[in-house]
Design an enzyme around this catalytic site. Structure first.
Site, PDB file in Angstrom:
ATOM      1  N   GLU A  61     -20.795 -19.837  69.747  1.00 19.80           N
ATOM      2  CA  GLU A  61     -19.882 -18.952  69.001  1.00 19.80           C
ATOM      3  C   GLU A  61     -18.508 -18.860  69.674  1.00 19.80           C
ATOM      4  O   GLU A  61     -18.412 -18.524  70.850  1.00 19.80           O
ATOM      5  CB  GLU A  61     -20.502 -17.545  68.896  1.00 19.80           C
ATOM      6  CG  GLU A  61     -19.668 -16.595  68.056  1.00 19.80           C
ATOM      7  CD  GLU A  61     -20.336 -15.229  67.851  1.00 19.80           C
ATOM      8  OE1 GLU A  61     -21.577 -15.138  67.904  1.00 19.80           O
ATOM      9  OE2 GLU A  61     -19.594 -14.258  67.652  1.00 19.80           O
ATOM     10  N   LYS A  89     -26.093  -6.605  69.307  1.00 14.91           N
ATOM     11  CA  LYS A  89     -25.926  -8.062  69.201  1.00 14.91           C
ATOM     12  C   LYS A  89     -24.674  -8.485  69.970  1.00 14.91           C
ATOM     13  O   LYS A  89     -24.653  -9.518  70.632  1.00 14.91           O
ATOM     14  CB  LYS A  89     -25.817  -8.460  67.723  1.00 14.91           C
ATOM     15  CG  LYS A  89     -25.872  -9.962  67.456  1.00 14.91           C
ATOM     16  CD  LYS A  89     -24.510 -10.618  67.391  1.00 14.91           C
ATOM     17  CE  LYS A  89     -24.609 -12.096  67.022  1.00 14.91           C
ATOM     18  NZ  LYS A  89     -23.330 -12.800  67.114  1.00 14.91           N
ATOM     19  N   ASP A 119     -35.640 -17.393  79.719  1.00 11.85           N
ATOM     20  CA  ASP A 119     -36.262 -17.202  78.402  1.00 11.85           C
ATOM     21  C   ASP A 119     -35.464 -16.152  77.615  1.00 11.85           C
ATOM     22  O   ASP A 119     -35.649 -14.948  77.796  1.00 11.85           O
ATOM     23  CB  ASP A 119     -37.717 -16.759  78.634  1.00 11.85           C
ATOM     24  CG  ASP A 119     -38.479 -16.550  77.346  1.00 11.85           C
ATOM     25  OD1 ASP A 119     -37.854 -16.466  76.275  1.00 11.85           O
ATOM     26  OD2 ASP A 119     -39.713 -16.446  77.421  1.00 11.85           O
ATOM     27  N   HIS A 167     -11.038 -14.508  66.332  1.00 12.07           N
ATOM     28  CA  HIS A 167     -12.126 -15.365  65.876  1.00 12.07           C
ATOM     29  C   HIS A 167     -11.607 -16.538  65.057  1.00 12.07           C
ATOM     30  O   HIS A 167     -12.064 -17.649  65.180  1.00 12.07           O
ATOM     31  CB  HIS A 167     -13.019 -14.534  64.924  1.00 12.07           C
ATOM     32  CG  HIS A 167     -14.392 -14.349  65.438  1.00 12.07           C
ATOM     33  ND1 HIS A 167     -14.756 -13.265  66.187  1.00 12.07           N
ATOM     34  CD2 HIS A 167     -15.503 -15.103  65.318  1.00 12.07           C
ATOM     35  CE1 HIS A 167     -16.021 -13.359  66.505  1.00 12.07           C
ATOM     36  NE2 HIS A 167     -16.500 -14.459  65.989  1.00 12.07           N
TER      37      HIS A 167
HETATM   38  C1  MEV Z   1     -20.094 -10.842  66.737  1.00 16.90           C
HETATM   39  O1  MEV Z   1     -20.810 -11.940  67.264  1.00 16.90           O
HETATM   40  C2  MEV Z   1     -20.362  -9.582  67.537  1.00 16.90           C
HETATM   41  C3  MEV Z   1     -19.744  -8.294  66.984  1.00 16.90           C
HETATM   42  O2  MEV Z   1     -20.144  -8.127  65.627  1.00 16.90           O
HETATM   43  C4  MEV Z   1     -20.248  -7.157  67.826  1.00 16.90           C
HETATM   44  C5  MEV Z   1     -19.887  -5.783  67.320  1.00 16.90           C
HETATM   45  O3  MEV Z   1     -19.678  -5.597  66.111  1.00 16.90           O
HETATM   46  O4  MEV Z   1     -19.874  -4.855  68.165  1.00 16.90           O
HETATM   47  C6  MEV Z   1     -18.239  -8.371  66.988  1.00 16.90           C
END
Ligand code: MEV
Length: 422
Positions: free
Chosen positions: A84, A262, A278, A376
């Protein structure tokens, strides 16, 4: 000896070759290790074929280095394997902000994992539970007799727990072995011990054992990281308030908490992958821990302190090892660990917690300020340009035009390749 610093300004502007020279110097890499990192076949088919079944090839990922990490007054370069865009840049940027406040601080519990043994078909489950607790020492001795090396290093089975649970098929006794795994992730040691003590447990309980397996909800093996950043380093009070509000949102709403977590795991998983650990185990542990109070919530928290500065912390299970499995067999994983320079699994877990906190901060700062799409999109646009057939200087030219026009699409990339490439 001069102190090595991970604060390397303009690292992102250098060529991969120059970056590697800097990392070589920092981590004292050998010429062979440098060659391996530069080669297109760093994982040979022969080694890959020994790692898993039915091998037909290998699957390379970019390996990047996040800079600026200061953790407990020590500088670290962080190797990350990830597909990513923006993750490595965001971690480096966040670590730079945290550095302005003195860096990250960390702590961890001893490296204790839980092995579960499921006992069913019991006449009197409560009596069986008590018998297991009475036979604690015998069970632990039996477990430890199967791993004298771990015991000689100060690890091994340290305690036994026994609980009754109600399930859809009736009451069950769950015996839990608490095993100090030292510098191993521990799945092999714990599973071996759980299997080894099961006949004894059947004998003691007069029940029947089905499952004998490690739990990935490693609540006994946790890592914590925290930091305080001056508000000026984050971009001012308004950004601090935005981050505090984002944190409160994640704490209260599982839909946001999943994305918030995430974001933190973007960093942690990338390091876990780079070092051959892992990542499914770590992900499972993190998300289960996030729900431990009954509702899924966030694994990190951001607050404003009395001076208006930003304070953050993260805590999660951290079942990582420095020995065993792919950590030892994957040549790049070995080099990644050398770059990281951690000496124990506990230190490794604490560094990972700091990386997770940095990654979370990087995402929240962008979200609370300009949004994440700008950063991004330029990398995404480059990927689209390459996929559409752009090469050389054309990649950047096409990507820049698409970002400017806010049309980051394969069809537009193809048109621009024709227009700018002629
Ligand atoms: C994207 O990989 C991760 C985000 O969505 C995390 C977040 O929203 O805090 C930018």
């Amino acid at each position: 000896m001069t102190k090595r610093s991970s604060s390397i300004s303009g690292f992102y502007k250098l060529s991969p070759k120059r970056r590697l020279e800097i990392v070589k110097e920092f981590a004292n890499l050998s010429e062979d290790e440098v060659q391996l990192l530069q080669s297109n076949a760093s994982l040979s088919l022969k080694v890959a074929d020994r790692m898993i079944e039915n091998v037909i090839g290998t699957f390379p990922l970019p390996l990047g280095i996040a800079v600026n990490f200061l953790i407990n007054d020590r500088d670290y370069l962080i190797p990350m394997a990830i597909e990513e865009p923006s993750v490595v840049a965001a971690a480096s940027y966040a670590a730079k902000m945290v550095r302005a406040g003195g860096g990250f601080h960390t702590s961890s519990t001893p490296p204790v994992m839980i092995g579960q043994i499921q006992v069913v078909k019991l006449k009197d489950p409560e009596k069986a539970r008590q018998r297991v607790l009475e036979a604690k020492n015998r069970i632990m001795e039996k477990a430890n007799s199967h791993d004298p090396v771990l015991v000689s290093l100060g690890g091994g089975a340290k305690d036994i727990q026994a609980k009754l649970i109600d399930t859809s098929v009736g009451s069950m006794l769950i015996v839990e072995l608490l095993v100090d795994c030292r510098d191993a992730m521990g799945a092999n040691a714990v599973n071996t011990m759980a299997e080894a003590v099961s006949p004894l447990i059947e004998q003691i309980t007069e029940g029947h054992v089905y499952l004998r397996i490690i739990s990935n909800l490693a609540t006994e093996r946790r890592a914590r990281a925290w930091c305080t950043l001056p508000k000026e380093a984050v971009g001012g009070s308004e950004v601090v308030h935005g981050i505090v509000n984002a944190s409160a949102f994640a704490a209260a709403d599982p839909f946001r908490a999943a994305t918030h977590n995430k974001g933190a795991m973007n960093g942690i998983t990338a390091v876990i992958l780079a070092t051959g650990n892992d990542h499914r185990a770590i992900e499972a542990g993190a998300h289960a821990y996030a729900a431990i109070k009954g509702q899924y919530s966030s694994i990190s928290k951001w607050e404003e302190n009395e001076k208006g500065d930003l304070k953050g912390e993260i805590e999660l299970p951290m079942a990582v090892g420095l020995i065993g499995g792919a950590v030892r067999t994957h040549p790049v994983a070995k080099i990644a660990l050398k770059i990281l320079g951690v000496k124990t699994a506990n230190e490794f877990g604490e560094v990972l917690a700091a990386v997770g906190l940095a990654q979370n901060l990087g995402a929240l700062r962008a979200l609370a300020d300009e949004g994440i799409q700008r950063g991004h999109m330029s990398l995404h646009a480059r990927n689209i340009a390459v996929a559409a057939g752009a090469t050389g200087d054309l990649v950047n030219l096409v990507a820049e035009r698409m970002v400017k026009e806010r049309k980051i699409r394969a069809d537009r990339a193809k048109e621009l390749i024709k227009e700018l490439g002629s």
